[in-house]
Design a protein around this motif. Sequence first.
Motif, short mmCIF file in Angstrom:
data_model
loop_
_atom_site.label_atom_id
_atom_site.label_comp_id
_atom_site.label_asym_id
_atom_site.label_seq_id
_atom_site.Cartn_x
_atom_site.Cartn_y
_atom_site.Cartn_z
N ILE A 293 45.99 44.13 33.47
CA ILE A 293 45.90 43.02 32.53
C ILE A 293 47.25 42.83 31.85
O ILE A 293 48.01 43.78 31.66
CB ILE A 293 44.80 43.22 31.48
CG1 ILE A 293 45.11 44.41 30.59
CG2 ILE A 293 43.44 43.36 32.14
CD1 ILE A 293 44.18 44.52 29.40
N ALA B 243 38.89 44.10 31.40
CA ALA B 243 38.77 43.06 32.43
C ALA B 243 37.28 42.90 32.78
O ALA B 243 36.48 43.80 32.53
CB ALA B 243 39.57 43.44 33.66
N GLN C 121 43.72 38.80 32.96
CA GLN C 121 43.62 39.71 34.10
C GLN C 121 44.47 39.13 35.22
O GLN C 121 44.37 37.94 35.54
CB GLN C 121 42.17 39.84 34.58
CG GLN C 121 42.01 40.77 35.78
CD GLN C 121 40.60 40.76 36.35
OE1 GLN C 121 39.83 39.82 36.11
NE2 GLN C 121 40.26 41.78 37.11
#
Length: 510
Positions: A275, A321, A481
């Motif tokens: 991320i 995420a 992400q």
Amino acid sequence: MMITRRAFLAAGSASVVAAALAGTLPSLAQDADTLTIAFNVNLPSFDPTSGASAVNPTIQAIYRTVFDQYIGQKPDLSFEPGILTEWGFNEDKTKVSMTVREGVLWHDGSPLTPEDVVWSIERAGDPANGNPVSSVWASIGNFTIDGNRIDGDVVAFDPTVFKWMAFLTGYVLPKAYFEEVGAEAFNQKPIGTGPYMVHAFESNAFLRLNANPDYWGPKPTFETVIFKFVTDATSRTAEIESGASDVTLEVSYEDYDRLRETEGLDGVAVPISDIGMIFLNNIGPMLDKNVRLAAHHAINKQAIIDRLLRGYGVAIDTLQAPEYEAYDASIKVGFDEAKAVELLAASGFSTDNPVRFPIQTTRGLKPKDYEMIQAIVGMWRRVGIEAEIQVYEIAQHYELRAADQLAPAAFYNWGDAIGDASASTGFAMFGPTPHSVWDTEDLDAMIAPLWTEKDEAARVAGWKAVDKYIAEEGYVIPLLQYVQPILFKSTLTVTPNTSGALQPSLIART
């Protein structure tokens, strides 16, 4: 060494050119048994268990190629046997047991033994040896060995220790060889049990690997693998476009979309466990909650994804995420420019009297990382935040973060291939760890009990509560992400790895 002008120019990276001039770069001529990867980071150290580079998620592709992990991990992040064929806690989680795979050989031909496994865990758990997550490994100990079975005590319960055996610093090293040659010599000439053996290495230039003929797992497709260290994204594009490299990654999405349609090239891009985020350091202007929240509300993440990243990316508001175990879709911060103006005004700031601070970023490590920060700085300027961009290398980021010397805002890509909240929110935000620069008692008090929580449902719920609190207080700015672009010659197939580790073992001929 013969090198054509075209290949020389295509080499792109100054370090690669320098190596060519020095006569140390392997021949650029391609053959069917050689795979050349234009890689996006340098390799600072061969020891995958100590030092800042050991927790760099990008380098794991190389470490996993030379060394084996205690527990393996498939491209979809599910776990599989590695050096250990069985593992687990007892029912009351006071003991651990592990079974070591038989018939595994080190690259020097000597057999891997349970003593290697025990030594590796104990060495990793000793803070004196520089493992950045030594506490994870120190959570088990007092080992006994019976044949290929290892039993041990839970010294301080860590629910994630077996997950870490497939994650950062979770590598088995050769006890006898390491003790014989020492750490410095090992770093010059490492041996592992992985599918490839180190043949030649030039820092900032290349790493050449030869296939391990005695590898216990599937035989590697290519006899030789060359990682070229090309840290500039434009140069990596030139590498694949010119044919100087067979595979590359993390190019701009414009180049990815353009080149994957080019004859002779192909591409794959899937969401990975990395991320993009902005660390906030609890210094200066970041001590003001209004400034922190305004900085978050002023960022239109979806616009960045759509306009700058060509739709590649998933906007997020927590450090989890969507694939992570503790992801909570209800945690939202959201883009609200008017609210950002209002928050700043409450603290006396405006476009006429902006709050000022530096923001650090990488440039070329991830697609459009620098450009993304440029866009964010532009969004901030509209609401009354003047941020000065400072570019740093990823190695500098680790040094600054470990010393708690990051700027008030610092961009970074965080990898959590085991999808556990402790490895994302936990290490990023728990003040006492060297991985966090946010150090406040309120947050530390919430996180501390979760490190040893035995009830898994309560543990996951606890991390969700922590993420909700962090979002409300504005202690960090999660952005997106990542979707990882990989370009490769159409004579190859590449299996995308959700961990983001572009391992040669996942590349084959068509």
